[in-house]
Write an enzyme that holds these catalytic residues in place. Sequence first.
Site, mmCIF file in Angstrom:
data_model
loop_
_atom_site.group_PDB
_atom_site.id
_atom_site.type_symbol
_atom_site.label_atom_id
_atom_site.label_comp_id
_atom_site.label_asym_id
_atom_site.label_seq_id
_atom_site.Cartn_x
_atom_site.Cartn_y
_atom_site.Cartn_z
ATOM 1 N N GLY A 1 14.251 55.299 29.649
ATOM 2 C CA GLY A 1 13.074 55.901 29.038
ATOM 3 C C GLY A 1 12.279 56.679 30.074
ATOM 4 N N SER B 1 19.039 54.864 34.761
ATOM 5 C CA SER B 1 18.067 55.930 34.591
ATOM 6 C C SER B 1 16.677 55.402 34.966
ATOM 7 C CB SER B 1 18.138 56.454 33.153
ATOM 8 O OG SER B 1 17.501 57.693 33.012
ATOM 9 N N TRP B 2 15.691 55.444 34.066
ATOM 10 C CA TRP B 2 14.397 54.845 34.356
ATOM 11 C C TRP B 2 14.534 53.353 34.639
ATOM 12 C CZ3 TRP B 2 9.759 54.553 36.039
ATOM 13 C CH2 TRP B 2 8.889 53.539 35.615
ATOM 14 N N ASP C 1 26.308 64.317 35.162
ATOM 15 C CA ASP C 1 24.978 63.904 34.719
ATOM 16 C C ASP C 1 23.994 65.045 34.963
ATOM 17 O OD1 ASP C 1 22.474 62.721 34.334
ATOM 18 O OD2 ASP C 1 23.078 60.815 35.227
ATOM 19 N N HIS D 1 25.505 61.356 31.612
ATOM 20 C CA HIS D 1 24.400 60.443 31.862
ATOM 21 C C HIS D 1 24.461 59.154 31.056
ATOM 22 C CE1 HIS D 1 20.389 59.228 33.038
ATOM 23 N NE2 HIS D 1 20.011 59.114 31.774
#
Length: 327
Positions: free
Chosen positions: A43, A110-111, A276, A304
């Site tokens: 996110g 990711s986040w 990605d 990704h």
Amino acid sequence: MQKTLYPASASTSFTLNTESVHQLYIETSGNPLGIPVVFLHGGPGSSCNNNHRRYFNPEHYYIICFDQRGCGLSTPHGELTDNTSQHLVADIERIREHLNIPRWLVFGGSWGASLGLLYAQAHPQRVSGMILRGSFLAREQDLFWFAQHGASEEFPEAWQAFIQDIPQGERHDLVAAYYQRLHHGDNDTQLKYAAIWSVWSGKVATYNLGQRTDKHSANNAITNDAQRQTDPALVRKVKIETHYAQHRYFIAENQILDNLHQLPKVPVTIIHGELDKTCLHTASRALAAGIANSEFIQLADTGHLIEEANMIAALVDATDRFVRQYQ
């Protein structure tokens, strides 16, 4: 033969109060006597789903998934009060204490990788290992690539759709422009710009999957994203994402890399798809260079998303290998 997800296992859920208005939605599954692992979703603004527990052998892992503040089934949905990186790190520790877990494997993408690294730097003694996917380091350059210049060169048509309704005088800071409309605009404005942001984000994240479908299917996917503008949940999701981006994730510039020395001396596996376009592969390389004895795996023909076949295979292999290291 590539490894695939483990079969779905039963889970139990509960909510956990915080010191604030927030209540966290948490699911546990697998073997309560197994290796504890916490799954950190991306996110900001996303949530966990039923497949996330399937990256771990349920016979060997005690799997903890939770929706971050304001996300998914955590309540109040979309709440931004007391919603910062520091609060999220405290929540991870709160969950660990509640479950009486001495140490756990931190698994994030990711986040979620950013958050996992921040947590491990704050509570190194509570981390038994780390598996990081498509790492986002929350630096200015990482955000700039996605929302200002970089990915824009990769997808020029989608980029034009992203910026066309932003006046020329505001295009030097698109995060601020979208933040203003999403957080201070009327309902119709919020719906419109949440949908536009979502379509751009989806294009960048999913393009490698789109290449494997016919053009008609890809166009349908974009159309379906645009139709989601009628969904207030999408507005809440994008508001959380832009809340974090506008405030530069509530951390100092380069904070994660500057504090790698605070990480525990535990096994760290860093995996990144070479295709990605959401998170820079140079970020994962910088992590690997700064973490002694870490393992860096770059996956060919992989973007990704955690759902891509090569990524699934690499992550499941990493969790299987951690079982052998742990024993």
